[in-house]
Enzyme design. Structure first.
Site, PDB file in Angstrom:
ATOM      1  N   HIS A  95       0.843  -1.211   0.000  1.00 16.61           N
ATOM      2  CA  HIS A  95       0.000   0.000   0.000  1.00 16.61           C
ATOM      3  C   HIS A  95       0.876   1.259   0.000  1.00 16.61           C
ATOM      4  CE1 HIS A  95      -3.126  -2.613   2.268  1.00 16.61           C
ATOM      5  NE2 HIS A  95      -3.617  -2.399   1.062  1.00 16.61           N
ATOM      6  N   LYS A  99     -15.404  -8.432   4.595  1.00 16.27           N
ATOM      7  CA  LYS A  99     -14.245  -8.870   5.381  1.00 16.27           C
ATOM      8  C   LYS A  99     -14.469  -8.548   6.858  1.00 16.27           C
ATOM      9  CE  LYS A  99     -10.897  -7.821   1.679  1.00 16.27           C
ATOM     10  NZ  LYS A  99      -9.841  -6.868   1.280  1.00 16.27           N
ATOM     11  N   ARG A 147      -1.939  -6.116  -8.604  1.00 15.85           N
ATOM     12  CA  ARG A 147      -0.841  -7.052  -8.323  1.00 15.85           C
ATOM     13  C   ARG A 147      -0.718  -8.112  -9.395  1.00 15.85           C
ATOM     14  NH1 ARG A 147      -3.210  -7.841  -2.414  1.00 15.85           N
ATOM     15  NH2 ARG A 147      -5.002  -7.906  -3.797  1.00 15.85           N
ATOM     16  N   SER A 193      -3.060  -7.665   2.799  1.00 16.01           N
ATOM     17  CA  SER A 193      -3.277  -7.565   4.245  1.00 16.01           C
ATOM     18  C   SER A 193      -3.727  -8.910   4.799  1.00 16.01           C
ATOM     19  CB  SER A 193      -4.343  -6.516   4.558  1.00 16.01           C
ATOM     20  OG  SER A 193      -3.932  -5.258   4.098  1.00 16.01           O
TER      21      SER A 193
HETATM   22  O1  PNS Z   1      -8.778  -3.026   0.481  1.00 17.20           O
HETATM   23  P1  PNS Z   1     -10.060  -3.565  -0.090  1.00 17.20           P
HETATM   24  O2  PNS Z   1     -10.871  -4.246   0.996  1.00 17.20           O
HETATM   25  O3  PNS Z   1      -9.850  -4.436  -1.286  1.00 17.20           O
HETATM   26  O4  PNS Z   1     -10.884  -2.291  -0.583  1.00 17.20           O
HETATM   27  C1  PNS Z   1     -12.133  -2.405  -1.238  1.00 17.20           C
HETATM   28  C2  PNS Z   1     -12.727  -1.007  -1.415  1.00 17.20           C
HETATM   29  C3  PNS Z   1     -12.923  -0.366  -0.059  1.00 17.20           C
HETATM   30  C4  PNS Z   1     -11.796  -0.159  -2.244  1.00 17.20           C
HETATM   31  C5  PNS Z   1     -14.073  -1.155  -2.179  1.00 17.20           C
HETATM   32  O5  PNS Z   1     -14.895  -2.062  -1.508  1.00 17.20           O
HETATM   33  C6  PNS Z   1     -14.775   0.185  -2.325  1.00 17.20           C
HETATM   34  O6  PNS Z   1     -14.462   0.949  -3.216  1.00 17.20           O
HETATM   35  N1  PNS Z   1     -15.695   0.468  -1.396  1.00 17.20           N
HETATM   36  C7  PNS Z   1     -16.361   1.749  -1.322  1.00 17.20           C
HETATM   37  C8  PNS Z   1     -17.862   1.610  -1.431  1.00 17.20           C
HETATM   38  C9  PNS Z   1     -18.266   1.609  -2.896  1.00 17.20           C
HETATM   39  O7  PNS Z   1     -18.186   2.604  -3.574  1.00 17.20           O
HETATM   40  N2  PNS Z   1     -18.695   0.412  -3.379  1.00 17.20           N
HETATM   41  C10 PNS Z   1     -19.073   0.206  -4.742  1.00 17.20           C
HETATM   42  C11 PNS Z   1     -17.903  -0.220  -5.591  1.00 17.20           C
HETATM   43  S1  PNS Z   1     -18.365  -0.414  -7.300  1.00 17.20           S
END
Ligand code: PNS
Length: 159
Positions: free
Chosen positions: A17, A41, A90, A127
């Site tokens: 990150h 999660k 990745r 993570s």
């Molecule tokens: O680190 P992660 O858990 O892979 O992050 C996922 C994250 C938080 C980036 C994704 O779930 C997200 O963008 N959430 C925000 C809520 C949202 O806009 N959801 C619709 C996505 S199309």
């Protein structure tokens, strides 16, 4: 001002990150690290803890700020004059899901997503993997910043 957002759950922040955030900080005037709760999660660290660890580990990057965000990423972008999301990619395994989210965000709100290829040093890193490895006694000292290592080991000892 050219402003981008690096969203994630950061449970906890890893060297992978930090690599993406610091490279984005060289390209943009301001990087907002947006800390979300990922409903799919179960978090090891609270939102406050994840924010603190991110703030500590990015404090040397002057144009980076860290915020807790609830709701949709695109709404946060609109409210904060952010036109693009930066995501680290990745491997191909990341691609399908990231592509879907990027297309959803663009089609619904015109928010662009820019994919940054992860430094090969951290290509395997997540993570979840860090937490799993540490949980069973593995040494993750080269994979996360020192303060994260300390908090992770403490949290796992408490459990
Ligand atoms: O680190 P992660 O858990 O892979 O992050 C996922 C994250 C938080 C980036 C994704 O779930 C997200 O963008 N959430 C925000 C809520 C949202 O806009 N959801 C619709 C996505 S199309």
């Amino acid at each position: 001002m050219r402003r981008v957002v690096c969203p994630g759950s950061f449970d906890p922040v890893t060297n992978g990150h930090i690599d993406v955030i610091s490279r984005a900080a060289q390209l943009y005037d301001e990087v907002v690290v947006a800390v979300f709760r990922n409903p799919s999660k179960t978090a090891l660290f609270s939102t406050e803890e994840r924010l603190e660890l991110l703030r500590e580990t990015t404090r040397n990057l002057e144009n980076v700020r860290v915020e807790h965000v609830e709701g949709l990423l695109v709404d946060f972008c609109k409210a904060n004059d952010i036109s693009a999301v930066v995501k680290g990619l990745r491997a191909v395994s990341d691609f399908d899901y990231e592509m879907q989210m990027a297309q959803m965000n663009y089609s619904q709100a015109g928010v662009e997503t820019l994919f940054m290829t992860t430094n090969p040093l951290w290509a395997f890193l997540s993570s979840s993997l860090v937490k799993d490895f540490a949980k069973f006694g593995g040494d993750v000292s080269g994979l996360v910043p020192p303060i994260v290592l300390e908090r992770l080991n403490k949290r796992l000892r408490e459990q």
